[in-house]
Design a protein around this motif. Structure first.
Motif, PDB file in Angstrom:
ATOM      1  N   PHE A 153      -7.379  42.287 -73.559  1.00 10.20           N
ATOM      2  CA  PHE A 153      -7.715  41.521 -74.766  1.00 10.20           C
ATOM      3  C   PHE A 153      -9.221  41.324 -74.928  1.00 10.20           C
ATOM      4  O   PHE A 153      -9.688  40.996 -76.023  1.00 10.20           O
ATOM      5  N   GLN A 154      -9.991  41.536 -73.862  1.00  9.85           N
ATOM      6  CA  GLN A 154     -11.445  41.398 -73.962  1.00  9.85           C
ATOM      7  C   GLN A 154     -12.068  42.551 -74.750  1.00  9.85           C
ATOM      8  O   GLN A 154     -13.254  42.476 -75.115  1.00  9.85           O
ATOM      9  N   ASN A 155     -11.290  43.600 -75.032  1.00 14.06           N
ATOM     10  CA  ASN A 155     -11.762  44.712 -75.870  1.00 14.06           C
ATOM     11  C   ASN A 155     -11.344  44.557 -77.328  1.00 14.06           C
ATOM     12  O   ASN A 155     -11.706  45.387 -78.158  1.00 14.06           O
ATOM     13  N   TRP A 156     -10.572  43.515 -77.635  1.00 15.25           N
ATOM     14  CA  TRP A 156     -10.049  43.366 -78.991  1.00 15.25           C
ATOM     15  C   TRP A 156     -11.141  42.920 -79.960  1.00 15.25           C
ATOM     16  O   TRP A 156     -12.116  42.246 -79.581  1.00 15.25           O
ATOM     17  N   LEU A 157     -10.945  43.263 -81.214  1.00 12.17           N
ATOM     18  CA  LEU A 157     -11.940  42.939 -82.235  1.00 12.17           C
ATOM     19  C   LEU A 157     -12.070  41.435 -82.447  1.00 12.17           C
ATOM     20  O   LEU A 157     -13.128  40.948 -82.854  1.00 12.17           O
ATOM     21  N   ASP A 158     -10.992  40.691 -82.191  1.00 11.04           N
ATOM     22  CA  ASP A 158     -11.037  39.243 -82.411  1.00 11.04           C
ATOM     23  C   ASP A 158     -11.239  38.461 -81.106  1.00 11.04           C
ATOM     24  O   ASP A 158     -10.987  37.247 -81.068  1.00 11.04           O
ATOM     25  N   PHE A 159     -11.685  39.130 -80.054  1.00 13.17           N
ATOM     26  CA  PHE A 159     -11.877  38.436 -78.782  1.00 13.17           C
ATOM     27  C   PHE A 159     -12.927  37.336 -78.933  1.00 13.17           C
ATOM     28  O   PHE A 159     -14.018  37.549 -79.469  1.00 13.17           O
ATOM     29  N   ASP A 160     -12.570  36.143 -78.442  1.00 15.57           N
ATOM     30  CA  ASP A 160     -13.469  34.985 -78.519  1.00 15.57           C
ATOM     31  C   ASP A 160     -13.983  34.685 -77.116  1.00 15.57           C
ATOM     32  O   ASP A 160     -13.304  34.054 -76.307  1.00 15.57           O
ATOM     33  N   SER A 161     -15.191  35.127 -76.830  1.00 16.03           N
ATOM     34  CA  SER A 161     -15.763  34.964 -75.490  1.00 16.03           C
ATOM     35  C   SER A 161     -16.024  33.504 -75.150  1.00 16.03           C
ATOM     36  O   SER A 161     -15.993  33.121 -73.979  1.00 16.03           O
ATOM     37  N   THR A 162     -16.267  32.676 -76.163  1.00 13.80           N
ATOM     38  CA  THR A 162     -16.535  31.253 -75.913  1.00 13.80           C
ATOM     39  C   THR A 162     -15.286  30.561 -75.374  1.00 13.80           C
ATOM     40  O   THR A 162     -15.346  29.817 -74.385  1.00 13.80           O
ATOM     41  N   ILE A 163     -14.157  30.808 -76.029  1.00 11.33           N
ATOM     42  CA  ILE A 163     -12.900  30.211 -75.575  1.00 11.33           C
ATOM     43  C   ILE A 163     -12.544  30.730 -74.184  1.00 11.33           C
ATOM     44  O   ILE A 163     -12.158  29.956 -73.296  1.00 11.33           O
TER      45      ILE A 163
END
Length: 375
Positions: A226-236
């Motif tokens: 999921f870290q490669n997904w377009l909507d990945f939220d690194s902050t969360i």
């Protein structure tokens, strides 16, 4: 925003996985065959991947499409806007399960889905993604059921049972997820001593230590899909990782012991335990079964002795199981013992009265977890 997810799990562990998902904050949890449906927001979804000890992977459904045959499958896959999930500079892989009358070969079905996706990319962008079977950026899961295909994004990537700490592999090892499930079934919570007297490469010991120290197993992974997904939220995600690190305990509340009579096996366990950074928390000992003594006056034993399906000579195993029963009866009064076996006749050789018998699968092998209250 709440989203529907599907967690895949080993057959027979659906209820245990459902209980774990609820404890992590999932809602509308519904066990199904070899999986569990649940709801939650993005934060919950990340947390499940990081913390789950039981499930294999978390799927995010994209669409359910009519798929009576290959032509219909291709057309309906081609209609989906794949630019929402996959960029042309990203690699991907299609994994397929299930079948129907016309789509009865998973490799062929996956190939048709792949062709529909890359053909759309070529038409729209004059470029296409490459396939990577070893380390893809995006994994698409397709499940054929009757005349429909459920398409999902695989958020986990490599199966969650592959924690990343086990480099030395013993014979017929337990999956980490099954080891964690056995600890849950035994209601072992880290507050009492734990012993595996036939520890093999140390999977039960390691899972006990992770649980006892409240370590999120996902912290040992380099990356989730999921870290490669377009909507990945690194902050969360960073917030959840920081929270997990802060929840770790400095030391165990009760000791964890492991032993085996084979020096090479003990060395394998030691390598894995050291790789996990738990060499100071788990006490290993090379000792023959007949010489084992209870390290404390009470605790929990979980043991996965050979049961003749993969390793071990049957006549030797009869002797082993009888010896195991004698050792438990004579030296472990005050303890609870759980023995996993796939052979009912061998289980009878233990010679003790069970207080509980739990049906469970070790891979495709139907097994029984035998509980003994020793007094």
């Amino acid at each position: 925003m709440s989203t529907t997810y599907f967690a895949t799990v080993a057959r027979g562990l659906e209820e245990i996985a459902a209980k774990e998902l609820k404890s992590l904050g999932a809602t509308e949890v519904k066990p199904d065959f070899a999986g569990v449906h649940f709801h939650g927001n993005k934060e919950l979804f990340y947390r499940v991947n990081l913390w789950s000890r039981i499930i294999f992977r978390v799927l995010v459904p994209i669409q359910k499409i009519k798929s009576c045959n290959a032509t219909q499958l291709y057309k309906n896959v081609h209609k989906i806007d794949w630019s929402k999930y996959l960029q042309t500079n990203q690699t991907f892989l299609v994994n397929c399960t299930g079948s129907n009358l016309n789509l009865n070969h998973t490799h062929f079905t996956a190939l048709k889905i792949k062709n529909a996706i890359v053909d759309q990319q070529t038409e729209w962008f004059n470029a296409r993604s490459n396939i990577d079977v070893k380390n893809p950026d995006i994994i698409i899961n397709a499940h054929i059921n009757n005349n429909y295909c459920i398409l999902s994004l695989d958020s986990s990537g490599r199966s969650l049972h592959r924690r990343g700490y086990r480099s030395a592999m013993g014979l017929a090892p337990l999956k980490e997820t099954l080891a964690a499930a056995l600890l849950d079934i035994a209601n072992w919570d880290g507050n009492s001593p734990f012993l595996d007297p036939m520890c093999g490469s140390g999977v039960l010991l390691l899972e006990a230590a992770l649980k006892g120290l409240n370590i999120a197993p996902g912290l040992y992974r380099n990356k989730f899909s999921f870290q490669n997904w377009l909507d990945f939220d690194s902050t969360i995600y960073s917030k959840i990782v920081d929270e997990a690190k802060n929840k770790q305990l400095v030391r165990l509340k009760a000791p964890i012991f492991g032993s085996d009579q084979d020096r090479n096996v003990i060395e394998q366990a030691s390598i894995n335990i050291t790789a996990c950074g738990l060499d100071k928390d788990i006490k290993l000992n090379q000792v023959q079964l007949e010489k084992i003594e209870a390290p404390t006056d009470k605790g929990t034993i979980i043991c996965n002795p050979p049961y003749g399906k993969r390793i071990g000579n049957y006549k030797q195993l009869v002797t082993l199981y009888k010896l195991l029963g004698d050792v438990l009866k004579q030296r472990f009064k005050g303890w609870d013992a759980y023995i996993l076996t796939a052979n009912k006749e061998l289980g009878k050789q233990i010679g003790l009265r069970t207080s509980r018998r739990i049906s469970i699968y070790n891979g495709s092998l139907p097994c029984t977890l035998l509980k003994y209250e020793l007094y």
